[in-house]
Design a protein around this motif. Structure first.
Motif, PDB file in Angstrom:
ATOM      1  N   ASP A  74      14.304  -0.223  19.498  1.00  0.00           N
ATOM      2  CA  ASP A  74      13.471  -0.691  18.395  1.00  0.00           C
ATOM      3  C   ASP A  74      12.742  -1.978  18.795  1.00  0.00           C
ATOM      4  O   ASP A  74      11.550  -2.144  18.503  1.00  0.00           O
ATOM      5  N   ARG A 130       3.176   1.717   9.869  1.00  0.00           N
ATOM      6  CA  ARG A 130       3.082   3.172   9.977  1.00  0.00           C
ATOM      7  C   ARG A 130       3.175   3.808   8.600  1.00  0.00           C
ATOM      8  O   ARG A 130       2.465   4.742   8.277  1.00  0.00           O
ATOM      9  N   HIS A 153      15.231  -0.500  12.599  1.00  0.00           N
ATOM     10  CA  HIS A 153      14.558   0.480  11.749  1.00  0.00           C
ATOM     11  C   HIS A 153      15.434   1.730  11.695  1.00  0.00           C
ATOM     12  O   HIS A 153      16.016   2.132  12.716  1.00  0.00           O
ATOM     13  N   LYS A 155       4.108  -3.201  19.856  1.00  0.00           N
ATOM     14  CA  LYS A 155       3.285  -3.450  18.660  1.00  0.00           C
ATOM     15  C   LYS A 155       2.684  -4.862  18.707  1.00  0.00           C
ATOM     16  O   LYS A 155       1.499  -5.040  18.430  1.00  0.00           O
ATOM     17  N   ASP A 206       6.108   5.108   5.388  1.00  0.00           N
ATOM     18  CA  ASP A 206       7.242   6.040   5.359  1.00  0.00           C
ATOM     19  C   ASP A 206       6.747   7.470   5.293  1.00  0.00           C
ATOM     20  O   ASP A 206       5.619   7.724   4.875  1.00  0.00           O
ATOM     21  N   TYR A 222      12.473  -5.416  11.768  1.00  0.00           N
ATOM     22  CA  TYR A 222      13.716  -4.927  11.163  1.00  0.00           C
ATOM     23  C   TYR A 222      14.945  -5.577  11.792  1.00  0.00           C
ATOM     24  O   TYR A 222      15.446  -5.101  12.812  1.00  0.00           O
ATOM     25  N   TYR A 246       0.874  -1.185   0.000  1.00  0.00           N
ATOM     26  CA  TYR A 246       0.000   0.000   0.000  1.00  0.00           C
ATOM     27  C   TYR A 246       0.905   1.226   0.000  1.00  0.00           C
ATOM     28  O   TYR A 246       1.520   1.556   1.033  1.00  0.00           O
TER      29      TYR A 246
HETATM   30  P1  FAD Z   1       6.549   1.353  13.464  1.00  0.00           P
HETATM   31  O1  FAD Z   1       6.410  -0.015  14.022  1.00  0.00           O
HETATM   32  O2  FAD Z   1       5.595   2.404  13.949  1.00  0.00           O
HETATM   33  O3  FAD Z   1       8.041   1.843  13.740  1.00  0.00           O
HETATM   34  C1  FAD Z   1       8.543   3.029  13.103  1.00  0.00           C
HETATM   35  C2  FAD Z   1       9.640   3.645  13.958  1.00  0.00           C
HETATM   36  O4  FAD Z   1       9.053   4.211  15.134  1.00  0.00           O
HETATM   37  C3  FAD Z   1      10.678   2.638  14.469  1.00  0.00           C
HETATM   38  O5  FAD Z   1      11.908   3.295  14.499  1.00  0.00           O
HETATM   39  C4  FAD Z   1      10.197   2.312  15.879  1.00  0.00           C
HETATM   40  O6  FAD Z   1      11.277   1.918  16.720  1.00  0.00           O
HETATM   41  C5  FAD Z   1       9.612   3.655  16.305  1.00  0.00           C
HETATM   42  N1  FAD Z   1       8.518   3.547  17.277  1.00  0.00           N
HETATM   43  C6  FAD Z   1       7.504   2.654  17.264  1.00  0.00           C
HETATM   44  N2  FAD Z   1       6.669   2.897  18.303  1.00  0.00           N
HETATM   45  C7  FAD Z   1       7.166   3.973  18.966  1.00  0.00           C
HETATM   46  C8  FAD Z   1       6.762   4.736  20.114  1.00  0.00           C
HETATM   47  N3  FAD Z   1       5.639   4.419  20.766  1.00  0.00           N
HETATM   48  N4  FAD Z   1       7.523   5.780  20.501  1.00  0.00           N
HETATM   49  C9  FAD Z   1       8.654   6.123  19.824  1.00  0.00           C
HETATM   50  N5  FAD Z   1       9.096   5.449  18.733  1.00  0.00           N
HETATM   51  C10 FAD Z   1       8.353   4.397  18.311  1.00  0.00           C
HETATM   52  N6  FAD Z   1       5.506   0.845   3.623  1.00  0.00           N
HETATM   53  C11 FAD Z   1       4.459   1.281   2.885  1.00  0.00           C
HETATM   54  O7  FAD Z   1       4.289   2.489   2.723  1.00  0.00           O
HETATM   55  N7  FAD Z   1       3.591   0.388   2.302  1.00  0.00           N
HETATM   56  C12 FAD Z   1       3.723  -0.949   2.438  1.00  0.00           C
HETATM   57  O8  FAD Z   1       2.938  -1.714   1.894  1.00  0.00           O
HETATM   58  C13 FAD Z   1       4.820  -1.450   3.223  1.00  0.00           C
HETATM   59  N8  FAD Z   1       4.999  -2.760   3.409  1.00  0.00           N
HETATM   60  C14 FAD Z   1       6.001  -3.199   4.255  1.00  0.00           C
HETATM   61  C15 FAD Z   1       6.119  -4.570   4.517  1.00  0.00           C
HETATM   62  C16 FAD Z   1       7.100  -5.035   5.397  1.00  0.00           C
HETATM   63  C17 FAD Z   1       7.209  -6.519   5.664  1.00  0.00           C
HETATM   64  C18 FAD Z   1       7.997  -4.109   6.006  1.00  0.00           C
HETATM   65  C19 FAD Z   1       9.059  -4.615   6.940  1.00  0.00           C
HETATM   66  C20 FAD Z   1       7.895  -2.762   5.735  1.00  0.00           C
HETATM   67  C21 FAD Z   1       6.898  -2.279   4.860  1.00  0.00           C
HETATM   68  N9  FAD Z   1       6.744  -0.927   4.590  1.00  0.00           N
HETATM   69  C22 FAD Z   1       5.706  -0.485   3.816  1.00  0.00           C
HETATM   70  C23 FAD Z   1       7.715   0.054   5.099  1.00  0.00           C
HETATM   71  C24 FAD Z   1       7.259   0.673   6.447  1.00  0.00           C
HETATM   72  O9  FAD Z   1       6.077   1.424   6.275  1.00  0.00           O
HETATM   73  C25 FAD Z   1       8.403   1.575   6.929  1.00  0.00           C
HETATM   74  O10 FAD Z   1       9.516   0.799   7.265  1.00  0.00           O
HETATM   75  C26 FAD Z   1       8.051   2.560   8.036  1.00  0.00           C
HETATM   76  O11 FAD Z   1       9.117   3.495   8.123  1.00  0.00           O
HETATM   77  C27 FAD Z   1       7.876   1.931   9.398  1.00  0.00           C
HETATM   78  O12 FAD Z   1       6.730   1.211   9.480  1.00  0.00           O
HETATM   79  P2  FAD Z   1       6.418   0.260  10.748  1.00  0.00           P
HETATM   80  O13 FAD Z   1       5.059  -0.219  10.602  1.00  0.00           O
HETATM   81  O14 FAD Z   1       7.498  -0.712  10.939  1.00  0.00           O
HETATM   82  O15 FAD Z   1       6.482   1.403  11.914  1.00  0.00           O
END
Ligand code: FAD
Length: 308
Positions: free
Chosen positions: A160, A107, A151, A167, A109, A147, A49
């Protein structure tokens, strides 16, 4: 079918990730490539997405096609960055009404073309907030991203993993990793994560290097390191696509064999909407996967697809 129900029957899963094509010609190519890959009976497929600046709008159409027309277990990726809670609730209802049972909640990017809303007053800041909301209000099987090399925005590896625990506790039932090229990163990560009490499956995400410059760009964005040994092999040939393909495939075959021999819970292929490398990789491992494939075919009748 929920992916966690597949886990009950399959020790290892074998899945493909696709992204929505952006125009008609790439859509034709996508159809040909996806058609080849679906013959391999993957455990499930997932549709990104808006990843890497791709469109968000076609994700649900493609999910509908795989789930309702083709009868495959399908997972819709979904991100909350800059989205309002109202939009998220609407989109979740659309997926639910479509009959989709699996979502990968992320979340997302930071957007390229609009300012980042942080903190987001009408929405969520982290994937864990999105997961909590969806888990409390809908009945999806929820996957999340992980990651092995940290991350890129996280202040430390430990922090992380602490955030990952939040999560998972919020409702993530399995994790799929970012791509990596050295299995030690995966195994160290799995150990650390287990020590923190995270117990769900962590499926390794693997990308065969078919185009060095393109994958290097992705790797730089995601923080995935190229091992020295791989770089030495591949860099001298970076402008010779056939050589790159051979070296990249060979590396991926070794990576996947090692992961499976050491009991990784399956492989999630980042296909980049291409089929050849994934098929070759699959063929090279067919004996390893035979049990899984047979089990899958015997155990499940995918729900009856809509007549085409
Ligand atoms: P999170 O789990 O929210 O983490 C993001 C950052 O915030 C990390 O550094 C984490 O340590 C930090 N964090 C988390 N919670 C907190 C908190 N409460 N307080 C402070 N810091 C916190 N992107 C897209 O746009 N579309 C896709 O379809 C897509 N598919 C993906 C599929 C996979 C398998 C993976 C691994 C990644 C994908 N991504 C996609 C990329 C992803 O959206 C990015 O890596 C994004 O930067 C982080 O998403 P996340 O869900 O891991 O974020």
């Amino acid at each position: 079918m929920k992916i966690t129900d597949i886990f009950k029957k399959q020790k290892r899963t074998f899945s493909f990730e696709f992204f929505p094509p952006s125009d008609y010609l790439t859509a034709v190519k996508f159809g040909i490539n996806a058609g080849q890959l679906m013959k391999l009976s993957p455990s499930f497929v997932s549709i990104t997405y808006g990843a890497g600046g791709c469109t968000q709008t076609n994700t649900f159409d493609l999910v509908d096609l795989f789930h309702n027309d083709l009868g495959f277990t399908c997972m819709a990726h979904y991100t909350c960055v800059n989205a309002t809670k109202e939009k998220i609730a609407y989109d979740m209802r659309v997926l639910q009404d479509m009959g989709v049972e699996n979502v990968m909640l992320l979340r997302g990017d930071k957007p390229k073309n609009e300012p980042l809303k942080f903190p987001n007053p009408d929405g969520f800041n982290y994937a864990s907030d999105l997961v909590k909301f969806v888990n409390e209000n809908y009945n999806f099987c929820i996957g999340g991203g992980a990651y092995p090399e940290k991350h890129t925005e996280a202040p430390s590896y430990e922090k992380d993993i602490e955030n990952l625990k939040v999560k998972v506790d919020a409702g993530v039932e399995f994790l799929i990793t970012q791509m990596f090229f050295c299995n030690n990163y995966y195994w160290n990560f799995v150990n650390k994560v287990e020590q923190k009490g995270i117990k769900c499956r962590i499926i390794p995400g693997i990308i065969p290097i078919t185009n060095f410059k393109q994958i290097k760009k992705f790797a730089d964005l995601t923080g995935a390191q190229f091992p020295e040994k791989l770089l030495k092999k591949i860099e001298p040939y970076q402008d010779r696509p056939k050589e790159v393909y051979k070296i990249g495939l060979d590396w991926a075959v070794k990576q996947v064999s090692d992961l499976l021999e050491n009991d990784a819970p399956g492989i999630h292929f980042y296909t980049l909407n291409k089929s050849m490398a994934a098929i070759k990789l699959y063929e090279s491992l067919s004996e390893d996967f035979k049990d899984v494939k047979t089990l899958y075919e015997k155990s499940f009748k995918p729900h009856i697809p809509r007549p085409l």
